[in-house]
Write a protein that holds these residues in place. Sequence first.
Motif, PDB file in Angstrom:
ATOM      1  N   ASP A  64      12.489  22.618 -14.800  1.00 57.50           N
ATOM      2  CA  ASP A  64      11.578  21.430 -14.588  1.00 57.50           C
ATOM      3  C   ASP A  64      11.560  21.065 -13.483  1.00 57.50           C
ATOM      4  O   ASP A  64      12.063  21.632 -12.132  1.00 57.50           O
ATOM      5  CB  ASP A  64      11.981  19.925 -15.206  1.00 57.50           C
ATOM      6  N   MET A  65      10.017  21.032 -13.750  1.00 60.25           N
ATOM      7  CA  MET A  65       9.434  20.730 -11.553  1.00 60.25           C
ATOM      8  C   MET A  65       9.273  19.007 -11.137  1.00 60.25           C
ATOM      9  O   MET A  65       8.924  18.358 -12.351  1.00 60.25           O
ATOM     10  CB  MET A  65       8.617  20.726 -11.409  1.00 60.25           C
ATOM     11  N   VAL A  66      10.034  18.542 -10.467  1.00 58.97           N
ATOM     12  CA  VAL A  66       9.997  16.910  -9.790  1.00 58.97           C
ATOM     13  C   VAL A  66       8.663  17.220  -8.478  1.00 58.97           C
ATOM     14  O   VAL A  66       9.374  18.376  -7.724  1.00 58.97           O
ATOM     15  CB  VAL A  66      11.560  16.380  -9.562  1.00 58.97           C
ATOM     16  N   HIS A  67       8.360  16.085  -9.023  1.00 54.21           N
ATOM     17  CA  HIS A  67       7.433  15.397  -7.442  1.00 54.21           C
ATOM     18  C   HIS A  67       7.659  14.630  -7.160  1.00 54.21           C
ATOM     19  O   HIS A  67       6.597  13.461  -8.390  1.00 54.21           O
ATOM     20  CB  HIS A  67       5.811  16.239  -8.108  1.00 54.21           C
ATOM     21  N   MET A  68       7.440  14.031  -5.713  1.00 53.43           N
ATOM     22  CA  MET A  68       7.894  12.922  -5.777  1.00 53.43           C
ATOM     23  C   MET A  68       6.634  12.583  -4.686  1.00 53.43           C
ATOM     24  O   MET A  68       7.141  13.075  -3.417  1.00 53.43           O
ATOM     25  CB  MET A  68       9.272  12.379  -4.947  1.00 53.43           C
ATOM     26  N   THR A  69       6.120  11.343  -4.260  1.00 54.81           N
ATOM     27  CA  THR A  69       4.855  11.227  -3.680  1.00 54.81           C
ATOM     28  C   THR A  69       5.321   9.628  -2.881  1.00 54.81           C
ATOM     29  O   THR A  69       5.102   9.174  -4.010  1.00 54.81           O
ATOM     30  CB  THR A  69       3.670  11.457  -3.919  1.00 54.81           C
ATOM     31  N   VAL A  70       5.041   9.795  -1.825  1.00 51.42           N
ATOM     32  CA  VAL A  70       5.132   8.440  -1.095  1.00 51.42           C
ATOM     33  C   VAL A  70       4.128   8.404  -0.224  1.00 51.42           C
ATOM     34  O   VAL A  70       4.019   9.284   0.300  1.00 51.42           O
ATOM     35  CB  VAL A  70       6.119   8.284  -0.668  1.00 51.42           C
ATOM     36  N   ALA A 117       0.571  -1.340  -0.119  1.00 50.62           N
ATOM     37  CA  ALA A 117      -0.712  -0.072  -0.224  1.00 50.62           C
ATOM     38  C   ALA A 117       1.180   1.420   0.307  1.00 50.62           C
ATOM     39  O   ALA A 117       0.292   2.233  -0.153  1.00 50.62           O
ATOM     40  CB  ALA A 117      -0.790   0.272   0.922  1.00 50.62           C
ATOM     41  N   THR A 118       2.123   1.045   0.209  1.00 48.52           N
ATOM     42  CA  THR A 118       3.021   2.521  -0.433  1.00 48.52           C
ATOM     43  C   THR A 118       3.724   2.848  -1.370  1.00 48.52           C
ATOM     44  O   THR A 118       4.102   2.134  -1.595  1.00 48.52           O
ATOM     45  CB  THR A 118       4.332   2.083   1.305  1.00 48.52           C
ATOM     46  N   LYS A 119       2.592   3.153  -1.616  1.00 47.67           N
ATOM     47  CA  LYS A 119       3.368   3.524  -3.418  1.00 47.67           C
ATOM     48  C   LYS A 119       3.983   4.414  -3.521  1.00 47.67           C
ATOM     49  O   LYS A 119       4.288   6.150  -2.809  1.00 47.67           O
ATOM     50  CB  LYS A 119       1.957   4.208  -3.692  1.00 47.67           C
ATOM     51  N   ILE A 120       4.844   4.429  -4.174  1.00 41.82           N
ATOM     52  CA  ILE A 120       5.973   5.450  -4.679  1.00 41.82           C
ATOM     53  C   ILE A 120       5.848   6.900  -6.202  1.00 41.82           C
ATOM     54  O   ILE A 120       5.361   5.566  -7.212  1.00 41.82           O
ATOM     55  CB  ILE A 120       7.176   4.742  -4.462  1.00 41.82           C
ATOM     56  N   LYS A 121       5.259   7.441  -6.514  1.00 43.80           N
ATOM     57  CA  LYS A 121       4.998   7.995  -7.285  1.00 43.80           C
ATOM     58  C   LYS A 121       6.090   9.144  -8.035  1.00 43.80           C
ATOM     59  O   LYS A 121       6.630   9.987  -7.095  1.00 43.80           O
ATOM     60  CB  LYS A 121       3.831   8.708  -7.942  1.00 43.80           C
ATOM     61  N   LEU A 122       5.732   9.384  -9.344  1.00 42.95           N
ATOM     62  CA  LEU A 122       6.728  10.572 -10.374  1.00 42.95           C
ATOM     63  C   LEU A 122       5.908  11.114 -10.838  1.00 42.95           C
ATOM     64  O   LEU A 122       5.886  10.512 -11.466  1.00 42.95           O
ATOM     65  CB  LEU A 122       8.443   9.989 -10.390  1.00 42.95           C
ATOM     66  N   VAL A 123       5.889  12.709 -10.625  1.00 43.59           N
ATOM     67  CA  VAL A 123       5.981  13.501 -11.962  1.00 43.59           C
ATOM     68  C   VAL A 123       6.614  15.021 -11.940  1.00 43.59           C
ATOM     69  O   VAL A 123       7.567  15.301 -11.044  1.00 43.59           O
ATOM     70  CB  VAL A 123       4.680  13.770 -11.173  1.00 43.59           C
ATOM     71  N   ILE A 124       7.445  14.342 -13.530  1.00 41.99           N
ATOM     72  CA  ILE A 124       8.222  15.518 -13.641  1.00 41.99           C
ATOM     73  C   ILE A 124       7.230  16.680 -14.722  1.00 41.99           C
ATOM     74  O   ILE A 124       6.757  16.316 -16.040  1.00 41.99           O
ATOM     75  CB  ILE A 124       9.611  14.874 -14.354  1.00 41.99           C
TER      76      ILE A 124
END
Length: 287
Positions: A268-274, A203-210
Amino acid sequence: MKLAKVIAAGDVTPAIVEGDELRLLDVSQVDHVRTLTDILHSPDPMGLAKFLVDTKLDPVAVDEVEWLAPLDRQEVWAAGVTYKRSQIARMEESETGASHYDKVYEADRPELFFKATPNRVVAPGKPVRVRYDSNWSVPEPEFAVVVNPDLKIVGYTIGNDMSARDIEGENPLYLPQAKLYKQCCALGPSILLAGNDELDLAATKIKLVIERNGETVVTGETALDQLHRKLSDLVAWLGRDNEFPAGAILLTGTGIIPPDEFSLEHGDMVHMTVTGIGTLTNPIVKD
Ligand code: DO4
Ligand code: MG
């Protein structure tokens, strides 16, 4: 419970994050407790943080303070090739070193490397850097564990292991130059304190958006159950014949690699979500 390190009314202050608000902590209430790290390294970080809430102050909105990276004097280390995706990407980028990545993925001893001193770590919202001598650099979104001097995992945060793939790919001996330079790492936005319950890895998701010029150019997602090693094993290897009087933060490797044709550019903008921690956002600088 999540803890942050912020500047509020000119003072560096640890705080509890509660949704869109912060409870600032009055660290003057307890002898020998002055910093976020003092709380993290105490026998009961959650209990101490609750006790330190400054009840004279109303909660503060999260955008009314300046956020700092949630560390003080900790060394930042990183594990590598801990996800299948990373093993494949590394083998593809390195003609000469491919078999090393293959072997280390399966080996008992993990790849561990020194990633950053605190002065090289940037705060949420502040720029992370692409080396001027790299033409192929990517962010690596990583689940990071916060370790006290007894090598106990006391919390979790998000780490951006900025990486120059061309420099690392040219020769594996260039790894320290590909990984460790000014503004090479971001941490935050907060630390999720480790509880007594096991983490739900799936359930611990790691996501990346650039984003580039306001458009999404890269997305990726994985989950902590794809990590090929146990967090406790990585920490045990880190602690082998080593010591961390100021504690340590260990990035546990990336399971998300942007497509090979992608390289970060200035702006660029880097977004990391956990899951459970939040989103770490940093702009890219290259000059
Ligand atoms: O082997 C080089 C570094 C690997 C790494 O940083 C990762 O897998 O996240
Ligand atoms: Mg990495």
